[in-house]
Design an enzyme around this catalytic site. Sequence first.
Site, PDB file in Angstrom:
ATOM      1  N   ARG A 169       0.836  -1.214   0.000  1.00 27.09           N
ATOM      2  CA  ARG A 169       0.000   0.000   0.000  1.00 27.09           C
ATOM      3  C   ARG A 169       0.866   1.257   0.000  1.00 27.09           C
ATOM      4  O   ARG A 169       0.553   2.226  -0.684  1.00 27.09           O
ATOM      5  CB  ARG A 169      -0.927  -0.011   1.221  1.00 27.09           C
ATOM      6  CG  ARG A 169      -1.728   1.278   1.369  1.00 27.09           C
ATOM      7  CD  ARG A 169      -2.703   1.182   2.519  1.00 27.09           C
ATOM      8  NE  ARG A 169      -3.370   2.438   2.795  1.00 27.09           N
ATOM      9  CZ  ARG A 169      -4.182   2.646   3.839  1.00 27.09           C
ATOM     10  NH1 ARG A 169      -4.408   1.658   4.692  1.00 27.09           N
ATOM     11  NH2 ARG A 169      -4.764   3.812   4.023  1.00 27.09           N
ATOM     12  N   ASN A 208     -10.591  -4.051  -0.500  1.00 22.50           N
ATOM     13  CA  ASN A 208     -10.588  -2.956  -1.464  1.00 22.50           C
ATOM     14  C   ASN A 208      -9.796  -3.286  -2.716  1.00 22.50           C
ATOM     15  O   ASN A 208      -8.930  -4.143  -2.678  1.00 22.50           O
ATOM     16  CB  ASN A 208      -9.985  -1.712  -0.804  1.00 22.50           C
ATOM     17  CG  ASN A 208     -11.029  -0.921  -0.041  1.00 22.50           C
ATOM     18  OD1 ASN A 208     -12.125  -0.707  -0.550  1.00 22.50           O
ATOM     19  ND2 ASN A 208     -10.678  -0.489   1.159  1.00 22.50           N
ATOM     20  N   CYS A 213     -18.736  -1.411   2.292  1.00 27.38           N
ATOM     21  CA  CYS A 213     -17.849  -0.307   2.657  1.00 27.38           C
ATOM     22  C   CYS A 213     -18.488   0.441   3.813  1.00 27.38           C
ATOM     23  O   CYS A 213     -19.710   0.525   3.900  1.00 27.38           O
ATOM     24  CB  CYS A 213     -17.679   0.628   1.467  1.00 27.38           C
ATOM     25  SG  CYS A 213     -16.764   2.125   1.860  1.00 27.38           S
ATOM     26  N   HIS A 261     -16.763   4.345  -2.899  1.00 30.22           N
ATOM     27  CA  HIS A 261     -15.892   5.517  -2.732  1.00 30.22           C
ATOM     28  C   HIS A 261     -16.222   6.616  -3.746  1.00 30.22           C
ATOM     29  O   HIS A 261     -15.384   7.483  -4.043  1.00 30.22           O
ATOM     30  CB  HIS A 261     -14.400   5.124  -2.770  1.00 30.22           C
ATOM     31  CG  HIS A 261     -14.004   4.304  -1.572  1.00 30.22           C
ATOM     32  ND1 HIS A 261     -12.720   3.899  -1.327  1.00 30.22           N
ATOM     33  CD2 HIS A 261     -14.740   3.830  -0.533  1.00 30.22           C
ATOM     34  CE1 HIS A 261     -12.674   3.193  -0.209  1.00 30.22           C
ATOM     35  NE2 HIS A 261     -13.896   3.133   0.302  1.00 30.22           N
ATOM     36  N   TYR A 268     -14.532  10.626   0.038  1.00 23.96           N
ATOM     37  CA  TYR A 268     -13.572  10.336  -1.039  1.00 23.96           C
ATOM     38  C   TYR A 268     -13.741  11.263  -2.241  1.00 23.96           C
ATOM     39  O   TYR A 268     -12.857  11.313  -3.105  1.00 23.96           O
ATOM     40  CB  TYR A 268     -13.722   8.881  -1.516  1.00 23.96           C
ATOM     41  CG  TYR A 268     -13.005   7.898  -0.625  1.00 23.96           C
ATOM     42  CD1 TYR A 268     -13.595   7.439   0.538  1.00 23.96           C
ATOM     43  CD2 TYR A 268     -11.731   7.430  -0.940  1.00 23.96           C
ATOM     44  CE1 TYR A 268     -12.949   6.540   1.367  1.00 23.96           C
ATOM     45  CE2 TYR A 268     -11.077   6.528  -0.119  1.00 23.96           C
ATOM     46  CZ  TYR A 268     -11.692   6.091   1.035  1.00 23.96           C
ATOM     47  OH  TYR A 268     -11.040   5.198   1.850  1.00 23.96           O
TER      48      TYR A 268
HETATM   49  P1  NAD Z   1      -3.820  -5.822   6.790  1.00 20.57           P
HETATM   50  O1  NAD Z   1      -2.604  -5.349   6.094  1.00 20.57           O
HETATM   51  O2  NAD Z   1      -3.831  -5.881   8.251  1.00 20.57           O
HETATM   52  O3  NAD Z   1      -4.184  -7.260   6.174  1.00 20.57           O
HETATM   53  C1  NAD Z   1      -5.103  -8.116   6.806  1.00 20.57           C
HETATM   54  C2  NAD Z   1      -4.577  -9.517   6.771  1.00 20.57           C
HETATM   55  O4  NAD Z   1      -4.612 -10.047   5.447  1.00 20.57           O
HETATM   56  C3  NAD Z   1      -3.110  -9.654   7.214  1.00 20.57           C
HETATM   57  O5  NAD Z   1      -3.058 -10.326   8.447  1.00 20.57           O
HETATM   58  C4  NAD Z   1      -2.455 -10.419   6.082  1.00 20.57           C
HETATM   59  O6  NAD Z   1      -1.509 -11.372   6.513  1.00 20.57           O
HETATM   60  C5  NAD Z   1      -3.637 -11.054   5.410  1.00 20.57           C
HETATM   61  N1  NAD Z   1      -3.433 -11.535   4.046  1.00 20.57           N
HETATM   62  C6  NAD Z   1      -2.645 -11.043   3.076  1.00 20.57           C
HETATM   63  N2  NAD Z   1      -2.740 -11.793   1.968  1.00 20.57           N
HETATM   64  C7  NAD Z   1      -3.621 -12.780   2.240  1.00 20.57           C
HETATM   65  C8  NAD Z   1      -4.153 -13.869   1.505  1.00 20.57           C
HETATM   66  N3  NAD Z   1      -3.770 -14.105   0.250  1.00 20.57           N
HETATM   67  N4  NAD Z   1      -5.037 -14.697   2.116  1.00 20.57           N
HETATM   68  C9  NAD Z   1      -5.415 -14.481   3.390  1.00 20.57           C
HETATM   69  N5  NAD Z   1      -4.958 -13.460   4.128  1.00 20.57           N
HETATM   70  C10 NAD Z   1      -4.072 -12.624   3.564  1.00 20.57           C
HETATM   71  O7  NAD Z   1      -5.029  -4.971   6.208  1.00 20.57           O
HETATM   72  P2  NAD Z   1      -6.151  -4.063   6.887  1.00 20.57           P
HETATM   73  O8  NAD Z   1      -5.651  -2.691   6.942  1.00 20.57           O
HETATM   74  O9  NAD Z   1      -6.693  -4.710   8.072  1.00 20.57           O
HETATM   75  O10 NAD Z   1      -7.228  -4.104   5.732  1.00 20.57           O
HETATM   76  C11 NAD Z   1      -7.720  -5.313   5.257  1.00 20.57           C
HETATM   77  C12 NAD Z   1      -8.496  -5.121   3.987  1.00 20.57           C
HETATM   78  O11 NAD Z   1      -9.728  -4.473   4.251  1.00 20.57           O
HETATM   79  C13 NAD Z   1      -7.789  -4.267   2.941  1.00 20.57           C
HETATM   80  O12 NAD Z   1      -8.017  -4.784   1.657  1.00 20.57           O
HETATM   81  C14 NAD Z   1      -8.461  -2.928   3.093  1.00 20.57           C
HETATM   82  O13 NAD Z   1      -8.401  -2.152   1.927  1.00 20.57           O
HETATM   83  C15 NAD Z   1      -9.855  -3.354   3.413  1.00 20.57           C
HETATM   84  N6  NAD Z   1     -10.680  -2.339   4.064  1.00 20.57           N
HETATM   85  C16 NAD Z   1     -11.868  -2.090   3.467  1.00 20.57           C
HETATM   86  C17 NAD Z   1     -12.704  -1.158   3.976  1.00 20.57           C
HETATM   87  C18 NAD Z   1     -13.987  -0.892   3.251  1.00 20.57           C
HETATM   88  O14 NAD Z   1     -14.601   0.135   3.472  1.00 20.57           O
HETATM   89  N7  NAD Z   1     -14.435  -1.767   2.370  1.00 20.57           N
HETATM   90  C19 NAD Z   1     -12.362  -0.474   5.159  1.00 20.57           C
HETATM   91  C20 NAD Z   1     -11.137  -0.770   5.771  1.00 20.57           C
HETATM   92  C21 NAD Z   1     -10.301  -1.724   5.213  1.00 20.57           C
HETATM   93  C1  G6P Z   2     -12.328   3.820   5.118  1.00 21.12           C
HETATM   94  C2  G6P Z   2     -12.678   3.270   3.771  1.00 21.12           C
HETATM   95  C3  G6P Z   2     -11.911   2.029   3.520  1.00 21.12           C
HETATM   96  C4  G6P Z   2     -10.442   2.276   3.664  1.00 21.12           C
HETATM   97  C5  G6P Z   2     -10.166   2.780   5.071  1.00 21.12           C
HETATM   98  C6  G6P Z   2      -8.711   3.149   5.241  1.00 21.12           C
HETATM   99  O1  G6P Z   2     -12.867   3.012   6.090  1.00 21.12           O
HETATM  100  O2  G6P Z   2     -14.040   3.019   3.625  1.00 21.12           O
HETATM  101  O3  G6P Z   2     -12.251   1.504   2.282  1.00 21.12           O
HETATM  102  O4  G6P Z   2      -9.707   1.118   3.421  1.00 21.12           O
HETATM  103  O5  G6P Z   2     -10.941   3.890   5.352  1.00 21.12           O
HETATM  104  O6  G6P Z   2      -8.430   3.299   6.587  1.00 21.12           O
HETATM  105  P1  G6P Z   2      -6.922   3.220   7.082  1.00 21.12           P
HETATM  106  O7  G6P Z   2      -6.976   3.419   8.535  1.00 21.12           O
HETATM  107  O8  G6P Z   2      -6.413   1.890   6.646  1.00 21.12           O
HETATM  108  O9  G6P Z   2      -6.206   4.322   6.354  1.00 21.12           O
HETATM  109 MN    MN Z   3     -14.448   1.742   1.852  1.00 23.41          MN
END
Ligand code: NAD
Ligand code: G6P
Ligand code: MN
Length: 433
Positions: free
Chosen positions: A93, A147, A168, A198, A251
């Site tokens: 990222r 995402n 989301c 977004h 966003y």
């Molecule tokens: P993170 O970096 O903590 O990753 C979460 C876990 O995924 C890690 O423990 C990692 O080891 C694991 N991982 C990596 N590759 C993998 C695979 N192939 N199979 C299984 N596990 C795997 O990430 P985070 O900051 O907790 O975010 C997790 C995800 O959620 C991201 O894609 C982020 O963009 C998404 N997210 C989405 C929203 C939303 O609004 N939709 C909000 C927040 C986060």
């Molecule tokens: C919001 C959005 C997510 C995004 C996150 C990032 O929740 O909806 O899609 O991944 O913010 O938060 P962070 O703490 O990882 O910057």
């Molecule tokens: Mn989102």
Amino acid sequence: GLKVVVIGGGSSYTPELIDGFIRRAAELPVAEICLVDILAGQHKLDIVADLARRMVARAGVDSKITTTMDRAAALQGADFVVTQFRVGGLAARARDERFPLQYGVLGQETTGPGGFAKALRTIPVILDICRDMTKLCPEAWLINFTNPAGLITESVQKYTKVKCLGLCNVPIHMKMTIAKLLDADANDVFIDFAGLNHLVWGRKVWHRGIDVTTSVLEKMQDGAALTMKNIPDLKWDGDFLRSLGMVPCPYHRYYYMTDSILAEEQAAATAGGAGTRAEIVQAVEESLFKLYQNPELAEKPAELEKRGGAYYSDAAVSLISAIYNDKREIHTVNTVNQGAISGLPINCVIETNCVISKNGAMPLTVGTLPPEIAGLVQQVKAYEMLAVEAGVHGDSNKALQALANHPLIPSVKVAKQLLADLLSLNAAYLPQF
Ligand code: NAD
Ligand code: G6P
Ligand code: MN
């Protein structure tokens, strides 16, 4: 009881999710929450799982928390699968957020070339998960949080048979923030959402039957920025908001204030600056995991609010409950358009209000988008459709077209440079290319 599988279980957001299941334990009998991760995430997974066990124990909820690196074993018998993984971790990222800056292009996790790179890394993994689900739990629901959530959900909808909704926290976050702005109970606020992930607008805000959109917009221009932890809280232009007549999501700043936000990003990314958001999150995550290891801690800590994912658990668990309990409630999710927004392909994924039941999501009719927003939606959707093709087939022609069509990329020349850079930076995660 239900078996819920969380892929990317080592995420620091997992305690948020567990908190959601605890709060809704009475309506949602979860027998097992199985946290799945990869070897590289095992350490985080173990810490999070221990905290999760303390949380359910303290709450007196008897859901079993299990962990595994064996995804196929986990998916056996699953009822709901929540995906919250990050291919390449926060290091990838951070690269996504930095490499576009040298071309004067925005660096962001989900928007622009950074989001495109993340999509290309994620698509092979999500398709693999769906192949497993089709074999091992064909009736399970996939709630995709990974995402770029809209685009990833579109890949699943177009190329697999898995029942999937993209989720989301932006819509619920807007609802909660707007309720506070109005000094109202969030249950009395209804927002008519439509758009893309977004890139969603609140077309109208209702409070107990009264259209309060104008007063929300006035309050926003008075300095109530309506933002999230991960987005700079640049002030909205009052004339712009009034003329738009709809509530943009946080966003939208990336599109409506591109120059100011790029300047902020460039300053943050230079030596001595605060760093990119991923770099800030790396530090937040480190301190969160220190807290999580405290054996006295048995609830989600307040520090988790430093992440952008506020209300994620509410959105996710209330959605799962609406499906399981056949509630026929309205939720804002990413699902197949089916004609809800006219002018967009019927098979593309949009973010919109839907009736949620045991049968999934029925999008409410939106109709024709007004010209104020229709162009941007069309252009970003064209980018997303091209990105899906590029990511699924490893097609570099589609990849170039995706970037060249993105409204935040100024020229074909820059699109080509960005593509070359992102393919080489991410080579380890792009088996399809
Ligand atoms: P993170 O970096 O903590 O990753 C979460 C876990 O995924 C890690 O423990 C990692 O080891 C694991 N991982 C990596 N590759 C993998 C695979 N192939 N199979 C299984 N596990 C795997 O990430 P985070 O900051 O907790 O975010 C997790 C995800 O959620 C991201 O894609 C982020 O963009 C998404 N997210 C989405 C929203 C939303 O609004 N939709 C909000 C927040 C986060
Ligand atoms: C919001 C959005 C997510 C995004 C996150 C990032 O929740 O909806 O899609 O991944 O913010 O938060 P962070 O703490 O990882 O910057
Ligand atoms: Mn989102």
